[in-house]
Design an enzyme around this catalytic site. Structure first.
Site, short mmCIF file in Angstrom:
data_model
loop_
_atom_site.label_atom_id
_atom_site.label_comp_id
_atom_site.label_asym_id
_atom_site.label_seq_id
_atom_site.Cartn_x
_atom_site.Cartn_y
_atom_site.Cartn_z
NE ARG A 98 -0.87 -2.18 3.39
CZ ARG A 98 -1.49 -3.31 3.11
NH1 ARG A 98 -2.75 -3.31 2.80
NH2 ARG A 98 -0.84 -4.46 3.15
CB THR A 99 3.92 2.43 1.69
OG1 THR A 99 3.38 2.10 2.97
CG2 THR A 99 4.67 3.74 1.80
CE LYS A 127 27.22 -2.01 -13.62
NZ LYS A 127 27.26 -0.92 -14.60
NE ARG A 148 8.15 0.87 3.27
CZ ARG A 148 6.99 0.32 3.64
NH1 ARG A 148 6.78 -0.96 3.47
NH2 ARG A 148 6.05 1.05 4.17
CG HIS A 181 5.84 4.28 7.81
ND1 HIS A 181 5.79 5.06 6.68
CD2 HIS A 181 5.22 3.10 7.49
CE1 HIS A 181 5.17 4.37 5.72
NE2 HIS A 181 4.82 3.20 6.19
C1 NCD Z 1 3.60 -0.71 7.97
C2 NCD Z 1 5.10 -0.63 7.77
O1 NCD Z 1 5.60 -0.90 6.70
O2 NCD Z 1 5.74 -0.25 8.74
N1 NCD Z 1 2.92 -0.95 6.78
C3 NCD Z 1 2.58 0.11 6.00
O3 NCD Z 1 3.40 0.88 5.55
N2 NCD Z 1 1.26 0.32 5.84
C4 NCD Z 1 3.21 -1.64 9.06
C5 NCD Z 1 3.64 -3.07 9.01
O4 NCD Z 1 4.30 -3.51 8.05
O5 NCD Z 1 3.31 -3.77 9.96
#
Ligand code: NCD
Length: 366
Positions: A98-99, A127, A148, A181
């Protein structure tokens, strides 16, 4: 994954020493924040501590306005023209559904063209290129990097590296290790304000589960300093209690909070319950196996204890901590929470590119 970098004998970018960066990284957050702002505005979104009440309210308003605008074809076309000259890089070294999709959709809503790297095996790090040089290379092609990474501080480092770059490129933290996050926290705030009667001020928020290693609950806790009269209850098994740095932050900001392992007794006085899954990807030696997580699950029996006006949230993905039967309950807002993520991220990106005025000046009837 970073592990793939081990394929090159000379390469371990995570370990490559950079004393200048290390001394910056160790600084107190209040000293660091100005580095990521310009003219009183954020250039990068790295930490939840960057957000004040005014900005949170503005982003929520902007998100509301944008979802309204896109109801018409004309409005949708207008938004898609706003940033059509911009490009973004989605750089994700950890799994994401989803992110990733919500950021991709947010870029599409604003007309931004998107490049993506999700498998570091396909990047020149294998490399032997340093991570600093890889980041500088991204900046040659894009105006925004959404990142991420499984190493805490890594996204911050990318943004720090780009401070000395030749082009202004914003960086958004889409999840950094077990650390932060911030955009999840934004969508959580947006959701709480949308569905709690009267908004978040004065409410009781209960966070449940693996609070020690969950980055979403950490970022959300930081944002609480912006709301009046909020109190928090942390419900976690002994092994996964909230970290002391967050408790110290709450103490400094005089935000009342308590810790317990008794979920049932907290439900009847909760305004919002924020569930989380066990974060076993951070296990060092099977600690998740040794914890009985079942007292931190919610089913229809537990929902019966929750007040009628309350909401049940989850950043998702879920495992067993919320029984699927609960999905039908109108207080279960996690699917709407997920969609809210797309809108608040669209608002954040529009803000970073200084498009607020243009958006707010547009009305859907055209
Ligand atoms: C969360 C994450 O990645 O920290 N998920 C997300 O981004 N919606 C929570 C999780 O993975 O538990």
């Amino acid at each position: 994954m970073l592990e793939t970098c081990a394929q090159h004998p000379k390469m371990n970018p995570a370990a490559a020493p950079n004393p200048e960066w290390e001394s910056f990284y160790r600084k107190d957050i209040t000293e660091k924040l100005p580095t990521f702002s310009r003219d009183g505005r954020l250039c990068d979104c790295l930490f939840a501590q960057q957000f004040d009440r005014d900005l949170l309210d503005r982003l929520c308003r902007l998100a509301d306005h944008m979802r309204d605008i896109t109801k018409t074809r004309h409005g949708d076309d207008f938004l898609r023209g706003l940033l059509a000259n911009k490009r973004a890089m989605l750089f994700f070294s950890q799994p994401s559904t989803r992110t990733f999709l919500s950021f991709m959709s947010a870029c599409q809503i604003l007309g931004i063209r998107v490049l993506e790297i999700r498998d570091l095996k396909t990047s020149s790090q294998v490399k032997g290129e340093s991570i600093e040089d890889t980041i500088r290379t991204f900046a040659a092609y894009v105006d925004l990097i959404i990142m991420r990474h499984h190493t805490p501080g890594f996204v911050e480092k990318a943004s720090w590296v780009l401070q000395t770059g030749h082009r202004p490129v914003s960086v958004i933290n889409a999840g950094s290790g077990a650390d932060q996050h911030p955009t999840q926290a934004l969508l959580d705030i947006y959701t709480l304000n949308r569905y709690l009667p009267g908004g978040l001020d004065g409410k009781h928020l209960v966070m449940v589960g693996d609070l020690k290693r969950g980055r979403t609950v950490r970022s959300l806790s930081y944002l609480m300093k912006n709301y009046q009269g909020v109190r928090l209850t942390f419900v976690a098994p002994e092994a996964f209690r909230m970290e002391p740095d967050i408790l110290a932050f709450l103490n400094r900001h005089q935000i009342p909070h308590r810790e317990t392992d008794d979920l049932a007794s907290t439900l009847k006085e909760a305004d919002a319950v924020y569930m989380t899954r066990i974060q076993d990807e951070h296990d060092a030696g099977g600690e998740s196996q040794r914890v009985d997580y079942s007292p931190f699950h919610i089913g229809t029996a537990q929902m019966a204890k929750l007040p009628k006006h309350a909401v049940l949230m989850h950043p998702l993905p879920r495992r067993e901590e919320i029984h699927p039967d609960v999905d039908k309950d109108p207080r279960a807002v996690y699917w709407r929470q997920e969609r809210n993520g797309m809108w608040i991220r669209t608002a954040l990106i529009a803000y970073l590119f200084r498009m607020e005025k243009a958006v707010l000046g547009h009305h859907s009837e055209g």
